[in-house]
Write a protein that holds these residues in place. Structure first.
Motif, mmCIF file in Angstrom:
data_model
loop_
_atom_site.group_PDB
_atom_site.id
_atom_site.type_symbol
_atom_site.label_atom_id
_atom_site.label_comp_id
_atom_site.label_asym_id
_atom_site.label_seq_id
_atom_site.Cartn_x
_atom_site.Cartn_y
_atom_site.Cartn_z
ATOM 1 N N ARG A 21 42.991 36.244 33.092
ATOM 2 C CA ARG A 21 41.688 36.835 32.788
ATOM 3 C C ARG A 21 40.907 37.139 34.066
ATOM 4 O O ARG A 21 40.237 38.177 34.166
ATOM 5 C CB ARG A 21 40.903 35.879 31.883
ATOM 6 C CG ARG A 21 39.438 36.225 31.637
ATOM 7 C CD ARG A 21 39.189 37.654 31.247
ATOM 8 N NE ARG A 21 39.858 38.049 30.020
ATOM 9 C CZ ARG A 21 39.887 39.293 29.558
ATOM 10 N NH1 ARG A 21 39.308 40.276 30.254
ATOM 11 N NH2 ARG A 21 40.516 39.580 28.445
ATOM 12 N N VAL A 22 40.979 36.267 35.068
ATOM 13 C CA VAL A 22 40.215 36.498 36.286
ATOM 14 C C VAL A 22 40.638 37.796 36.976
ATOM 15 O O VAL A 22 39.809 38.521 37.541
ATOM 16 C CB VAL A 22 40.333 35.292 37.247
ATOM 17 C CG1 VAL A 22 41.728 35.179 37.856
ATOM 18 C CG2 VAL A 22 39.264 35.371 38.344
ATOM 19 N N TRP A 23 41.921 38.137 36.882
ATOM 20 C CA TRP A 23 42.406 39.383 37.473
ATOM 21 C C TRP A 23 42.046 40.581 36.614
ATOM 22 O O TRP A 23 41.710 41.656 37.140
ATOM 23 C CB TRP A 23 43.907 39.310 37.723
ATOM 24 C CG TRP A 23 44.218 38.455 38.914
ATOM 25 C CD1 TRP A 23 44.707 37.182 38.913
ATOM 26 C CD2 TRP A 23 43.985 38.800 40.278
ATOM 27 N NE1 TRP A 23 44.804 36.723 40.195
ATOM 28 C CE2 TRP A 23 44.372 37.695 41.055
ATOM 29 C CE3 TRP A 23 43.481 39.935 40.905
ATOM 30 C CZ2 TRP A 23 44.274 37.691 42.442
ATOM 31 C CZ3 TRP A 23 43.391 39.944 42.295
ATOM 32 C CH2 TRP A 23 43.787 38.828 43.042
ATOM 33 N N ALA A 46 38.506 41.264 37.427
ATOM 34 C CA ALA A 46 38.382 41.839 38.770
ATOM 35 C C ALA A 46 38.794 43.301 38.787
ATOM 36 O O ALA A 46 38.127 44.148 39.400
ATOM 37 C CB ALA A 46 39.223 41.040 39.761
ATOM 38 N N PHE A 47 39.885 43.621 38.102
ATOM 39 C CA PHE A 47 40.340 45.008 38.050
ATOM 40 C C PHE A 47 39.311 45.885 37.324
ATOM 41 O O PHE A 47 39.039 47.010 37.739
ATOM 42 C CB PHE A 47 41.700 45.090 37.353
ATOM 43 C CG PHE A 47 42.871 44.818 38.262
ATOM 44 C CD1 PHE A 47 42.760 43.981 39.353
ATOM 45 C CD2 PHE A 47 44.099 45.414 38.026
ATOM 46 C CE1 PHE A 47 43.837 43.724 40.190
ATOM 47 C CE2 PHE A 47 45.185 45.184 38.856
ATOM 48 C CZ PHE A 47 45.054 44.330 39.942
ATOM 49 N N GLU A 48 38.756 45.355 36.253
ATOM 50 C CA GLU A 48 37.736 46.113 35.519
ATOM 51 C C GLU A 48 36.507 46.357 36.403
ATOM 52 O O GLU A 48 35.896 47.430 36.348
ATOM 53 C CB GLU A 48 37.355 45.381 34.241
ATOM 54 C CG GLU A 48 38.442 45.445 33.167
ATOM 55 C CD GLU A 48 38.105 44.636 31.927
ATOM 56 O OE1 GLU A 48 37.104 43.878 31.975
ATOM 57 O OE2 GLU A 48 38.831 44.756 30.925
ATOM 58 N N GLY A 62 36.819 28.537 42.277
ATOM 59 C CA GLY A 62 36.259 28.179 40.987
ATOM 60 C C GLY A 62 37.150 28.497 39.809
ATOM 61 O O GLY A 62 36.854 28.082 38.681
ATOM 62 N N VAL A 63 38.243 29.229 40.038
ATOM 63 C CA VAL A 63 39.158 29.582 38.947
ATOM 64 C C VAL A 63 40.598 29.228 39.315
ATOM 65 O O VAL A 63 41.247 28.450 38.611
ATOM 66 C CB VAL A 63 39.066 31.080 38.581
ATOM 67 C CG1 VAL A 63 39.959 31.387 37.375
ATOM 68 C CG2 VAL A 63 37.631 31.490 38.290
ATOM 69 N N THR A 64 41.094 29.790 40.403
ATOM 70 C CA THR A 64 42.506 29.584 40.740
ATOM 71 C C THR A 64 42.723 29.041 42.152
ATOM 72 O O THR A 64 43.864 28.989 42.609
ATOM 73 C CB THR A 64 43.302 30.892 40.587
ATOM 74 O OG1 THR A 64 42.749 31.891 41.462
ATOM 75 C CG2 THR A 64 43.291 31.384 39.155
#
Length: 236
Positions: A63-65, A68-70, A195-197
């Protein structure tokens, strides 16, 4: 000396972005080590079992990617991050082709820790390597091709002084820098977000370093960390 750096504009958009770095030289990539193959197969089986009945798009590491792409106006359905594309394959069927030691190690670590991990032949780097936004007229050679294509201006990429090496940040790596049986020096970037990965890329970095030392006892292995406060490091 070769430097790996991240352009300041990247941190203006993603201040939490960070990259764990591993480099290795003196590698013997001419044969397939069965120990590495087994490690990869174990990682595939474990991740398949863990994620087969889930919507991987909602896993925090995916989801984090997508988010980020969006934010960069790149459609993640059309251009999924490399880790999303890889995990989709593994969830469908826990098998990947056996290529060579370095590629097999990279796939194993990416699948196990659910993080994008690149593998670039350092002898193919022209000048420094950067994560940056492209300028007008830059080119990219798709994987398996000899023909270059023009890259849109202001696309976020991995690139060196000669051309783009990975399009759309961590979407698709190109022919330049491809790891093959002749590869002896490799640059492994492991991309993440505080904070995420960030803990996942640290674990992947540690596991990759240990595996490289074990499989290639004569190799010289270096690690590093690049982020907003430390935007570059020497990798050669």
């Amino acid at each position: 000396m070769t430097t790996f750096r991240i352009e300041k504009r990247v941190f203006d958009v993603f201040p939490e972005f960070c990259v764990a770095v591993v480099t290795a030289s003196g590698l013997d990539n001419t044969h397939v080590d069965r120990t590495i193959v087994q490690i990869m197969e174990d990682a595939l089986a474990e991740t398949h079992a863990k994620l087969v009945d889930t919507d991987i798009r909602e896993h925090k590491n995916i989801r984090v990617w997508r988010d980020a792409f969006e934010k960069l106006e790149m459609n993640p359905n059309r251009f999924p991050s490399s880790i999303e594309a890889l995990i989709k394959r593994v969830v469908k069927k826990p098998q990947l082709p056996v290529i060579n030691n370095v590629v097999n190690i990279t796939n194993a670590m990416a699948v196990r820790y659910l993080v994008p991990m690149g593998a670039h032949d350092m002898d193919g780097i022209d000048g420094d390597i950067e994560i940056r936004f492209t300028k007008e007229g830059e080119v990219f050679t798709p994987f398996g091709s000899t023909e270059t294509e023009i890259v849109d201006e202001n696309e976020l990429v991995y690139g060196d002084a000669k051309e783009v090496r990975t399009r759309r940040w961590v979407w698709r790596q190109g022919e330049r820098g491809k790891v093959d049986a002749c590869t002896k020096r490799v640059f492994f970037p492991i991309d993440g977000f505080y904070g995420v990965t960030d803990s996942d890329i640290r674990m992947a970095q540690e596991a990759l370093t240990g595996l490289l030392h074990s499989v290639f006892p004569n190799a010289a292995v270096q690690i590093g960390w690049v982020d907003k406060n430390h935007p570059e490091m020497t990798i050669d």
